[in-house]
Design a protein around this motif. Sequence first.
Motif, PDB file in Angstrom:
ATOM      1  N   ASN A  58       6.868 -28.402  -5.277  1.00  0.00           N
ATOM      2  CA  ASN A  58       8.123 -29.136  -5.282  1.00  0.00           C
ATOM      3  C   ASN A  58       7.871 -30.549  -4.758  1.00  0.00           C
ATOM      4  O   ASN A  58       6.787 -30.859  -4.249  1.00  0.00           O
ATOM      5  CB  ASN A  58       9.206 -28.418  -4.461  1.00  0.00           C
ATOM      6  N   GLY A  93      14.491 -33.840 -18.537  1.00  0.00           N
ATOM      7  CA  GLY A  93      15.591 -34.766 -18.768  1.00  0.00           C
ATOM      8  C   GLY A  93      16.145 -35.414 -17.521  1.00  0.00           C
ATOM      9  O   GLY A  93      17.130 -36.150 -17.589  1.00  0.00           O
ATOM     10  N   SER A  94      15.554 -35.161 -16.365  1.00  0.00           N
ATOM     11  CA  SER A  94      16.049 -35.740 -15.119  1.00  0.00           C
ATOM     12  C   SER A  94      15.916 -37.257 -15.135  1.00  0.00           C
ATOM     13  O   SER A  94      14.940 -37.811 -15.658  1.00  0.00           O
ATOM     14  CB  SER A  94      15.276 -35.163 -13.932  1.00  0.00           C
ATOM     15  N   GLN A  95      16.882 -37.936 -14.553  1.00  0.00           N
ATOM     16  CA  GLN A  95      16.874 -39.403 -14.455  1.00  0.00           C
ATOM     17  C   GLN A  95      16.358 -39.865 -13.099  1.00  0.00           C
ATOM     18  O   GLN A  95      16.501 -41.034 -12.751  1.00  0.00           O
ATOM     19  CB  GLN A  95      18.304 -39.939 -14.673  1.00  0.00           C
ATOM     20  N   ARG A  96      15.757 -38.959 -12.313  1.00  0.00           N
ATOM     21  CA  ARG A  96      15.317 -39.288 -10.969  1.00  0.00           C
ATOM     22  C   ARG A  96      13.816 -39.593 -10.891  1.00  0.00           C
ATOM     23  O   ARG A  96      13.214 -39.573  -9.819  1.00  0.00           O
ATOM     24  CB  ARG A  96      15.637 -38.137 -10.017  1.00  0.00           C
ATOM     25  N   GLY A  97      13.202 -39.905 -12.044  1.00  0.00           N
ATOM     26  CA  GLY A  97      11.765 -40.135 -12.069  1.00  0.00           C
ATOM     27  C   GLY A  97      11.339 -41.300 -11.190  1.00  0.00           C
ATOM     28  O   GLY A  97      10.385 -41.201 -10.406  1.00  0.00           O
ATOM     29  N   LEU A 109      10.385 -32.314 -11.321  1.00  0.00           N
ATOM     30  CA  LEU A 109      11.781 -32.556 -11.731  1.00  0.00           C
ATOM     31  C   LEU A 109      12.133 -31.727 -12.945  1.00  0.00           C
ATOM     32  O   LEU A 109      11.274 -31.415 -13.778  1.00  0.00           O
ATOM     33  CB  LEU A 109      11.974 -34.044 -12.042  1.00  0.00           C
ATOM     34  N   PRO A 110      13.396 -31.366 -13.093  1.00  0.00           N
ATOM     35  CA  PRO A 110      13.818 -30.623 -14.286  1.00  0.00           C
ATOM     36  C   PRO A 110      13.732 -31.510 -15.525  1.00  0.00           C
ATOM     37  O   PRO A 110      13.808 -32.748 -15.425  1.00  0.00           O
ATOM     38  CB  PRO A 110      15.271 -30.237 -13.971  1.00  0.00           C
TER      39      PRO A 110
END
Length: 402
Positions: free
Chosen positions: A111, A49-53, A46-47
């Motif tokens: 990815n 600061g992503s909130q998709r952890g 993930l990039p």
Amino acid sequence: MTDFAQTVGASALPRPFWRYWLGLLASALGDAVVYVALPFLALGTLPPGSQRGAAAIGLVVLALSLPRFFAPLLGGLADRWPPRTLLSLSAVLRTVGVAGVGALALRGGLNLTVVAGLAFVLGLLTTLSFTAQSAMVPRLVTPHQLPRANSLTSAAMMGAPLVGYGLGGFGVAHWGAGASLLVGAALTALLLLGTLALPPMPGAAGGTLDPLGDLRSSLKAIRQNPLLLALFAMSFALNLSMNVTNVRAPLHMLAAGRGAADYATFEMLISGGVLLGIALVGPLSARFPLDKLIGAGRLILVLGMAGFVFGGVQPWWAAAGVFGVGLGLLEVVTTTRIQGLIPADLRGRVTGSVMAVNALGLTLGAGLAAQDLATSTLMLALTGVLALLTLLWPLAVRRLGS
């Protein structure tokens, strides 16, 4: 053709079993390292600061779990293919897959799709290996040796991860997730040495693979045997209860104690209880019938689950140890009993059905735990269900004997 078990002595376990067991022990260590590394691999895709952890980790966990529903189909393969071929192929594919993704991670070419794909393949191959192993071990040892052999295999699969999780955590922290995968692949590769040491045995069943027919034949075998029905019902209820506990225990420790520290102790007590229960199978099975041990294991589980009804940290710790003993005892004795109730040419398919039922229980348990119900209410209800199934067990035993 005569099974290898018919040619070995009645006392010592055969040398091929021990070689396979050592490979299984190393593989269980490797699997634990990989399972620790996978969530961090997912987060690394993930990039910043992503909130998709949470979604990324959830996808990996789902990919690991879904293959359990394919277990009846994989059990059909386990019944038809030679065990050495199937287990060796699984070991090779797991090693190559983990090492390949580890190398990609070190090169920075990973990815989330690749990580989830690896998780799914590992779940599929692990499920295949378990069904093949469950069908193979009763053919490798004598009936007298079977409880001991099952105790040792369960101890390897449940005990080794206690060390493997720590090794995986150390590896991810100091070497990175990609390098940890390479360590896991090296340990898994040792399983190949154990599988190649197995004696040549043909598949126990003939014919071609027939997924619907295999499912029908396994369900028919279960319906016709009251003990198998009772064992399946308890397996479903137990897995449902375990996932409810898995979800609620961290929340309970956070509300009633020190959070992660107390939860770690809780998990250690369950694991220690499981290993103690497994260790007790050998001496107890030499003195008592398996059906009595199953009844005793169910009663211990009920007592452990009842402890989760109470508040506070210490009652949950005590209940965790008791629950673990019942779980370890029941795991080995139930597996041994099921293997004895099923013809050799159906063992893989019925074991696959067990795994599918367990997966359904785990899935429903996670959903039930997410409901807005008090933890004490949930645990009381689950205790009642387990107690009812414990009371019904002697009836199933008597019905089989009548």
